[in-house]
Design a protein around this motif. Structure first.
Motif, PDB file in Angstrom:
ATOM      1  N   GLY A  80       2.790  -4.009   4.350  1.00  0.00           N
ATOM      2  CA  GLY A  80       2.362  -2.716   4.904  1.00  0.00           C
ATOM      3  C   GLY A  80       0.851  -2.591   4.998  1.00  0.00           C
ATOM      4  N   PHE A  81       0.152  -3.647   4.811  1.00  0.00           N
ATOM      5  CA  PHE A  81      -1.296  -3.710   4.943  1.00  0.00           C
ATOM      6  C   PHE A  81      -1.636  -5.104   5.461  1.00  0.00           C
TER       7      PHE A  81
ATOM      8  N   GLU B 286       2.044   9.788   9.131  1.00  0.00           N
ATOM      9  CA  GLU B 286       0.751   9.408   9.735  1.00  0.00           C
ATOM     10  C   GLU B 286       0.114   8.321   8.874  1.00  0.00           C
ATOM     11  N   LEU B 287      -0.978   7.749   9.369  1.00  0.00           N
ATOM     12  CA  LEU B 287      -1.681   6.740   8.572  1.00  0.00           C
ATOM     13  C   LEU B 287      -2.753   7.388   7.706  1.00  0.00           C
ATOM     14  N   VAL B 288      -2.853   6.906   6.495  1.00  0.00           N
ATOM     15  CA  VAL B 288      -3.939   7.282   5.597  1.00  0.00           C
ATOM     16  C   VAL B 288      -5.204   6.600   6.142  1.00  0.00           C
TER      17      VAL B 288
ATOM     18  N   ARG C  47      -2.721  -2.372   8.616  1.00  0.00           N
ATOM     19  CA  ARG C  47      -1.985  -1.626   9.633  1.00  0.00           C
ATOM     20  C   ARG C  47      -2.871  -1.262  10.819  1.00  0.00           C
TER      21      ARG C  47
ATOM     22  N   VAL D 135      -7.216   3.116   2.117  1.00  0.00           N
ATOM     23  CA  VAL D 135      -6.342   1.971   1.822  1.00  0.00           C
ATOM     24  C   VAL D 135      -7.147   0.699   1.548  1.00  0.00           C
TER      25      VAL D 135
ATOM     26  N   ARG E 175      13.087   8.817   0.275  1.00  0.00           N
ATOM     27  CA  ARG E 175      11.675   8.976   0.597  1.00  0.00           C
ATOM     28  C   ARG E 175      11.502  10.147   1.551  1.00  0.00           C
TER      29      ARG E 175
ATOM     30  N   LEU F 283       0.528   4.157  -2.705  1.00  0.00           N
ATOM     31  CA  LEU F 283       0.252   5.544  -2.310  1.00  0.00           C
ATOM     32  C   LEU F 283       1.344   6.483  -2.829  1.00  0.00           C
ATOM     33  N   ARG F 284       2.614   6.024  -2.749  1.00  0.00           N
ATOM     34  CA  ARG F 284       3.716   6.864  -3.261  1.00  0.00           C
ATOM     35  C   ARG F 284       3.579   7.076  -4.763  1.00  0.00           C
TER      36      ARG F 284
ATOM     37  N   THR G 173       0.846  -1.203   0.000  1.00  0.00           N
ATOM     38  CA  THR G 173       0.000   0.000   0.000  1.00  0.00           C
ATOM     39  C   THR G 173       0.880   1.252   0.000  1.00  0.00           C
ATOM     40  N   GLY G 174       2.045   1.170   0.667  1.00  0.00           N
ATOM     41  CA  GLY G 174       2.962   2.312   0.671  1.00  0.00           C
ATOM     42  C   GLY G 174       3.415   2.641  -0.751  1.00  0.00           C
TER      43      GLY G 174
ATOM     44  N   LEU H 168       1.592  11.156   4.195  1.00  0.00           N
ATOM     45  CA  LEU H 168       2.767  10.293   4.025  1.00  0.00           C
ATOM     46  C   LEU H 168       4.027  10.997   4.515  1.00  0.00           C
TER      47      LEU H 168
ATOM     48  N   ARG I 132       6.880   7.321  12.845  1.00  0.00           N
ATOM     49  CA  ARG I 132       6.269   6.141  12.202  1.00  0.00           C
ATOM     50  C   ARG I 132       6.315   4.940  13.147  1.00  0.00           C
TER      51      ARG I 132
ATOM     52  N   GLN J  82      -8.567  -2.509   9.283  1.00  0.00           N
ATOM     53  CA  GLN J  82      -8.051  -2.978   7.984  1.00  0.00           C
ATOM     54  C   GLN J  82      -7.946  -4.501   7.958  1.00  0.00           C
TER      55      GLN J  82
HETATM   56  P1  AMP Z   1       5.258   2.009   3.910  1.00  0.00           P
HETATM   57  O1  AMP Z   1       5.925   2.107   2.588  1.00  0.00           O
HETATM   58  O2  AMP Z   1       4.496   0.735   4.093  1.00  0.00           O
HETATM   59  O3  AMP Z   1       6.180   2.295   5.051  1.00  0.00           O
HETATM   60  O4  AMP Z   1       4.141   3.163   3.928  1.00  0.00           O
HETATM   61  C1  AMP Z   1       4.485   4.518   3.782  1.00  0.00           C
HETATM   62  C2  AMP Z   1       3.337   5.400   4.267  1.00  0.00           C
HETATM   63  O5  AMP Z   1       2.161   5.155   3.484  1.00  0.00           O
HETATM   64  C3  AMP Z   1       2.910   5.182   5.705  1.00  0.00           C
HETATM   65  O6  AMP Z   1       3.704   5.884   6.636  1.00  0.00           O
HETATM   66  C4  AMP Z   1       1.471   5.717   5.655  1.00  0.00           C
HETATM   67  O7  AMP Z   1       1.463   7.130   5.604  1.00  0.00           O
HETATM   68  C5  AMP Z   1       0.998   5.211   4.305  1.00  0.00           C
HETATM   69  N1  AMP Z   1       0.446   3.854   4.380  1.00  0.00           N
HETATM   70  C6  AMP Z   1       0.946   2.737   3.786  1.00  0.00           C
HETATM   71  N2  AMP Z   1       0.183   1.668   4.043  1.00  0.00           N
HETATM   72  C7  AMP Z   1      -0.801   2.098   4.857  1.00  0.00           C
HETATM   73  C8  AMP Z   1      -1.905   1.454   5.485  1.00  0.00           C
HETATM   74  N3  AMP Z   1      -2.103   0.131   5.364  1.00  0.00           N
HETATM   75  N4  AMP Z   1      -2.731   2.221   6.243  1.00  0.00           N
HETATM   76  C9  AMP Z   1      -2.534   3.539   6.379  1.00  0.00           C
HETATM   77  N5  AMP Z   1      -1.523   4.206   5.822  1.00  0.00           N
HETATM   78  C10 AMP Z   1      -0.649   3.509   5.060  1.00  0.00           C
END
Ligand code: AMP
Length: 194
Positions: free
Chosen positions: A85-86, A57-59, A88, A64, A139, A35-36, A31-32, A53, A150, A92
């Protein structure tokens, strides 16, 4: 097989997910990364989540859960996926169970990568150095301050999932402090030994 890779930021989930994709063919569902990519492309979703991001914080769960629901219906997820990453949050995790059940699927394994916080901070610093050395851009959430945040978010919102899955006897723990190769081997043994 549907596998949830579980662990704090920097535990090596992304690295091991990519190896599982190469060796087993199950796509990495990060999911990260999704989102990126949305932020990079400045889609409406990307614009909506960019600041979240960057702050670490969390979305929202709804956002997600929505992107995962869409992704698991892609043909390449037919035989399973590696969730990185899902989930979280508990909400979810419940949504994932439900959406898989609706498709007559389930999570076959929750793999926890166990690591020390001190190692995580060092790994994040190394990740930034490596990326910059390769001429890439680090990042926006890989600064030491944001990483600390985080980790706090992880312990508050995500670590409770260990109990959620643990109670159901669904967790397999792997020592994430070992070398990448050793972690890969331990994961392969856990998958093949089920
Ligand atoms: P990651 O690459 O998994 O470390 O995710 C990077 C960022 O994306 C996190 O710090 C959150 O802001 C957002 N993010 C990724 N996955 C989730 C998720 N499952 N729920 C909420 N926010 C997420």
């Amino acid at each position: 097989m549907n596998i949830v890779l579980f662990g704090p930021p920097g535990a090596g989930k992304g690295t091991q997910a990519r190896i599982l994709t190469e060796t087993r063919g199950w796509p990495q569902l990060s999911t990260g990364d999704m989102l990126r990519a949305a932020v990079q492309a400045q889609t409406p979703l990307g614009k909506q989540v960019e600041a979240i991001l960057t702050k670490g914080e969390l979305v929202t769960d709804a956002v997600v859960i929505g992107i995962v629901a869409e992704r698991i219906d892609q043909p390449d997820c037919r035989n399973g996926a590696v969730f990185d990453g899902f989930p979280r949050t508990i909400a979810q995790a419940q949504a994932l169970d439900k959406m898989l059940a609706e498709r007559r699927k389930k999570i076959d394994m929750v793999l926890e990568l166990k690591v020390d916080d001190a190692v995580l901070v060092r790994r994040a610093e190394q990740r930034v150095k490596d990326t910059l050395a390769k001429g890439g851009t680090a990042r926006s959430d890989d600064t030491p301050e944001t990483l600390r945040h985080r980790l706090e978010v992880y312990y508050k919102n995500t670590a409770p999932l260990l109990e959620f899955y643990g109670k159901q006897g669904r967790i397999t723990t792997v020592d994430g402090m070992a070398s990448i190769e050793a972690v890969t081997k331990a994961i392969a043994a856990a998958i093949d030994g089920r």
